[in-house]
Design a protein around this motif. Structure first.
Motif, short mmCIF file in Angstrom:
data_model
loop_
_atom_site.label_atom_id
_atom_site.label_comp_id
_atom_site.label_asym_id
_atom_site.label_seq_id
_atom_site.Cartn_x
_atom_site.Cartn_y
_atom_site.Cartn_z
N GLY A 149 10.59 3.37 -6.01
CA GLY A 149 9.32 4.08 -6.02
C GLY A 149 9.52 5.57 -5.89
O GLY A 149 10.56 6.04 -5.39
N LEU A 150 8.52 6.32 -6.35
CA LEU A 150 8.56 7.78 -6.26
C LEU A 150 7.41 8.27 -5.38
O LEU A 150 6.25 7.85 -5.56
N THR A 179 4.42 5.06 -8.42
CA THR A 179 4.49 6.52 -8.36
C THR A 179 3.28 6.98 -7.57
O THR A 179 2.14 6.81 -8.03
N LEU A 180 3.50 7.55 -6.40
CA LEU A 180 2.41 7.92 -5.50
C LEU A 180 2.43 9.43 -5.29
O LEU A 180 3.40 9.99 -4.80
N PHE A 198 -0.85 0.26 0.03
CA PHE A 198 0.16 -0.43 0.83
C PHE A 198 0.83 -1.56 0.05
O PHE A 198 2.06 -1.69 0.06
N HIS A 199 0.04 -2.39 -0.62
CA HIS A 199 0.61 -3.54 -1.33
C HIS A 199 1.50 -3.12 -2.49
O HIS A 199 2.33 -3.90 -2.95
N THR A 200 1.32 -1.91 -2.96
CA THR A 200 2.15 -1.43 -4.06
C THR A 200 3.47 -0.89 -3.57
O THR A 200 4.55 -1.34 -3.99
N TRP A 201 3.42 0.09 -2.65
CA TRP A 201 4.67 0.72 -2.24
C TRP A 201 5.48 -0.11 -1.27
O TRP A 201 6.69 0.09 -1.13
N SER A 202 4.84 -1.07 -0.60
CA SER A 202 5.59 -1.89 0.36
C SER A 202 6.54 -2.86 -0.34
O SER A 202 7.47 -3.37 0.29
N GLU A 205 11.87 -1.58 -1.99
CA GLU A 205 12.78 -1.42 -0.86
C GLU A 205 13.43 -0.04 -0.84
O GLU A 205 13.96 0.38 0.18
N VAL A 206 13.43 0.64 -1.98
CA VAL A 206 14.05 1.96 -2.08
C VAL A 206 13.01 2.92 -2.64
O VAL A 206 12.40 2.65 -3.67
N SER A 207 12.81 4.03 -1.94
CA SER A 207 11.85 5.04 -2.38
C SER A 207 12.52 6.39 -2.43
O SER A 207 13.29 6.76 -1.53
#
Length: 781
Positions: A149-150, A179-180, A198-202, A205-207
């Motif tokens: 994720g970004l 992408t947030l 929350f349900h997207t970025w959680s 495992e790597v951001s």
């Protein structure tokens, strides 16, 4: 022209502990330049310090103040709103047309991010047990980080970061789980947006986090809130760009945030090893700051003590600073003894400016201004920057792509026990499988399917399966290639044993028949069958059986060259002999009629002409074949799975079928002649036996063609050998076995008188005088 150092700061300056080293680097670099008698002699550098607090409005005002006098800011515009600050930034860049950056470019850092993800995507990582004194690897794990994720601020820099990094990730098949973009204008809005997603970025495992301290605070605050709310652990692996700076105040306040980043990876700007700077840091004395107004305040913050100044009443309670506290004992997130990348940039910028000024003073511009009594401070910025491009000894724009990555890769140290598996799906395609991306999904969200037949995959998560080399084939699991076996009809094969036995058996029987006829050459039944022609037929059949050995075993140049030609010529000789026997029977019967002149045709000349002419034509066809396009050994890699067929390629298919066609023509003519003469008297008439033998012969070779063309490898060779043996055995059995029966078991019938008397009383259709003439004609033939 030496002038004292100038130190100016804003009274509202808010100290951030980690940034203090940058000030020390500036002060250290200026002092080092001033100590150098060869660099800017008779000139002492000074400096002003401005704080921008990561705010555009303050940055704009500070930039304008550098161009203005102390009493008035030029231009006379106050900037209190961000809208005006956007215009102000353009104004500043127009005032500074020769802007030159001192910090490294961001693009090499993007390359490092991609390399880092690829490093975890395809490498085994060893975890070392810290309690093991030998330091041996206790566990090997395979990780793949292609689902990340970004996190970035919703501003120009954040959008540039996302738009630049995204295609670089896609090129390496690294997908974005989310992408947030965080609105940093309001922490509450950023927190709300972060929590709602929350349900997207959680799930990632790597951001990868891009931004300054405010972005980090927003993310960590949201994570802490959600962990308490949902009673779960949201510890992730964060990869920070070099913009992240720790040092948020006192260590007690910083520690909770630092723990959240335990085991994370942080890119840092390149820094040089300047040993004098470390000695400079160790020599800091808060009781004697030597003009450094920040040092006492910083010392009190990082060591949690108070400095008692002369003339002041010592505070009651609390820890007193002795000045003997050791800087090297401070944690790295509070203060680093080694020069950081930002401090290194400041240090290099000071030296670059010093070298530029030094070169300018030695040029035509410098002496002229000196003679006019002008101060160096009046030099225009474009002059300095131009000279910095021309004369500086160390570059200002460091290209750290490979150096940064090599340092990072060689110093990866993990402080957490479990490294996450950052993928779209938890199932990994094993060896022998390939990835298949469902329609509408990202390339990382793939499914696994077995490799197609004839292909293999020896790596995990292979994009596609590869074909094996021609001389190899995939194993049962399709995860590696193994060598193909050479395929040919060997003597050691079961089929080879059977065919060799049949060849020897039929050759032995043919040899025995030949011996029997040779020993009984004076008997009537042998004489009536034309002894010479019988010997030629038996010898040709024996050689036909033996030529099968040219087809068994590993093909070579000589065996391929002669196997088909030998078979064709020898069988042509055998069929020609059968044709001659049929012609002789017909002519002998016609010679029994009174006044018939066919008796003149009977004799060895006709026999020799037919037996020699027919095989000679076949020999000419074979010679033409061998001279134009001869057969040759060939490797067939594709007809049989897992095997390489070593075969004799015909060279010219047209010539091969010409040979078979001519042989078939002889067989059809022989069959026709024997069929027309099948009703002649039985005693010495071989027409019926020849008819049946040629019927079997033609049937075998007619069925040979489709069977031969539909088989491959040793089966094809076995079909040809079987056809040779079956057709030869038909001739041997039908023509010679009845005669051998009379010779061996009924010798009483093998005399001229008994035969004439027997068939004179029978229904042979001829009288005794005619039988005598027929017998004499057959013997003459």
């Amino acid at each position: 022209l030496r002038s004292p150092n100038v130190l100016q700061c804003f009274s509202h300056y808010r100290l951030i502990t980690n940034n203090y080293q940058q000030f020390l680097a500036l002060m250290f670099a200026v002092s080092q330049v001033n100590k150098d008698f060869l660099l800017l002699p008779n000139i002492t550098l000074g400096f002003h310090i401005y704080g921008h607090f990561q705010r555009e409005i303050v940055f704009s005002l500070n930039s304008l103040s550098m161009l203005s006098s102390r009493d008035q800011v030029v231009p006379k515009i106050s900037c209190h709103k961000i809208l005006f600050c956007l215009w102000m930034m353009n104004l500043i860049f127009s005032i500074y047309p020769s802007f030159f950056r001192i910090n490294p470019k961001e693009s090499p850092q993007y390359v490092g991010l991609v390399q880092l993800l690829l490093y975890f995507q395809w490498n085994w990582v060893g975890l070392v047990d810290p309690e093991d004194e030998r330091g041996e690897f206790q566990l090997l794990l395979y990780f793949q980080w292609n689902w990340v994720g970004l996190l970035a601020p919703a501003d120009d820099r954040g959008e540039r970061f996302v738009s630049t990094l995204t295609p670089m990730l896609q090129e390496k098949e690294i997908c974005l789980a989310f992408t947030l973009m965080l609105q940093l204008g309001s922490v509450q809005i950023s927190l709300k947006r972060f929590i709602l997603n929350f349900h997207t970025w959680s799930k990632a495992e790597v951001s990868i986090m891009f931004g300054e301290t405010l972005v980090t605070i927003t993310v960590i605050t949201a994570v802490l809130f959600l962990e308490k709310l949902k009673k779960i652990s949201l510890r992730k692996v964060y990869i920070f760009t070099s913009h992240l700076k720790f040092g948020l105040g006192e260590s007690e306040e910083t520690l909770p945030y630092i723990k959240r980043f335990h085991g994370s990876l942080n890119f840092r700007d390149h820094s040089g090893d300047i040993s004098e700077f470390s000695h400079f840091l160790l020599s800091l004395d808060p009781l004697n700051p030597q003009g450094d107004i920040f040092l006492p305040l910083w010392w009190e913050i990082v060591f949690g003590c108070k400095i008692h100044k002369s003339g002041e009443i010592p505070p009651k309670g609390g820890k007193q600073c002795t000045g003997k506290e050791k800087v090297q004992n401070l944690p790295n997130y509070t203060f680093e003894e080694r020069m950081t990348g930002e401090s290194y940039n400041v240090f290099n910028a000071v030296y670059a400016l010093a070298h530029a000024l030094h070169a300018m003073c030695g040029s035509r511009v410098g002496p002229t201004m000196m003679r006019l009594g002008k101060r160096i401070s009046n030099v225009q910025s474009w002059q300095v920057i131009f000279l910095a491009f021309d004369s500086v000894h160390r570059p200002l724009d460091w290209n750290i792509e490979m150096e940064m990555w090599n340092q990072l890769k060689n110093s990866l140290v993990f402080l957490f026990q479990t490294i996450p598996f950052a993928r779209c799906g938890m199932k990994r395609c094993q060896t022998g499988e390939r990835r298949r991306v469902p329609e509408g999904e990202q390339v990382c969200c793939y499914q696994c399917e077995a490799c197609p037949e004839g292909t293999f995959s020896n790596q995990t998560d292979a994009a596609d399966c590869e074909p094996c080399p021609e001389d190899q084939y995939p194993n049962k699991d399709n995860d590696q290639c193994i060598a193909k076996k050479i395929h040919f009809l060997a003597y050691q094969d079961t089929l080879g044993y059977i065919l060799v036995f049949l060849v020897l058996f039929l050759s032995g029987i043919t040899s025995a028949v030949l011996v029997i006829f040779y020993k009984q050459h004076d008997t009537p039944i042998v004489k009536a069958n034309n002894r010479d022609l019988t010997y030629i037929l038996l010898v040709s059949l024996l050689l036909c059986f033996l030529c099968s050995f040219l087809l068994i075993g590993q093909p070579g140049k000589l065996t391929c060259l002669f196997q088909q030609s030998a078979f064709a010529i020898l069988f042509s000789l055998a069929v020609s002999s059968v044709l001659e026997k049929t012609v002789m029977v017909v002519l002998a019967f016609m010679a029994t009629k009174p006044g018939n002149k066919t008796r003149k045709l009977l004799g060895k000349q006709l026999t020799i002409s037919i037996v020699i002419a027919c095989p000679l034509i076949q020999a000419v066809i074979c010679a033409t074949w061998l001279g134009t396009s001869p057969p040759y050994p060939n490797f067939d890699f594709h007809s049989l799975y897992g095997e390489i067929i070593l075969e004799c390629k015909q060279g010219s298919a047209v010539m091969f079928y010409c040979v078979l066609s001519y042989l078939g023509l002889l067989a059809i003519v022989s069959f026709t002649m024997a069929f027309l003469a099948r009703k002649l008297p039985d005693s010495f008439n071989e027409a019926k036996f020849i008819t049946f033998s040629m019927l079997v012969f033609c049937s075998v070779w007619i069925s040979f063609l489709p069977t031969y063309l539909s088989t491959k490898g040793k089966s094809m060779v076995a079909v040809e050998i079987f056809s040779i043996l079956a057709s030869g055995a038909a001739l041997l059995a039908c023509i010679f076995f009845p005669k051998c029966y009379i010779i061996l078991l009924r010798p009483d019938l093998n005399c001229r008188e008994n035969i004439l008397v027997r068939y004179a009383k029978g229904k042979g259709g001829l009288g005794l005088p005619d039988l005598k003439l027929y017998f004499e004609a057959c013997c003459l033939a």
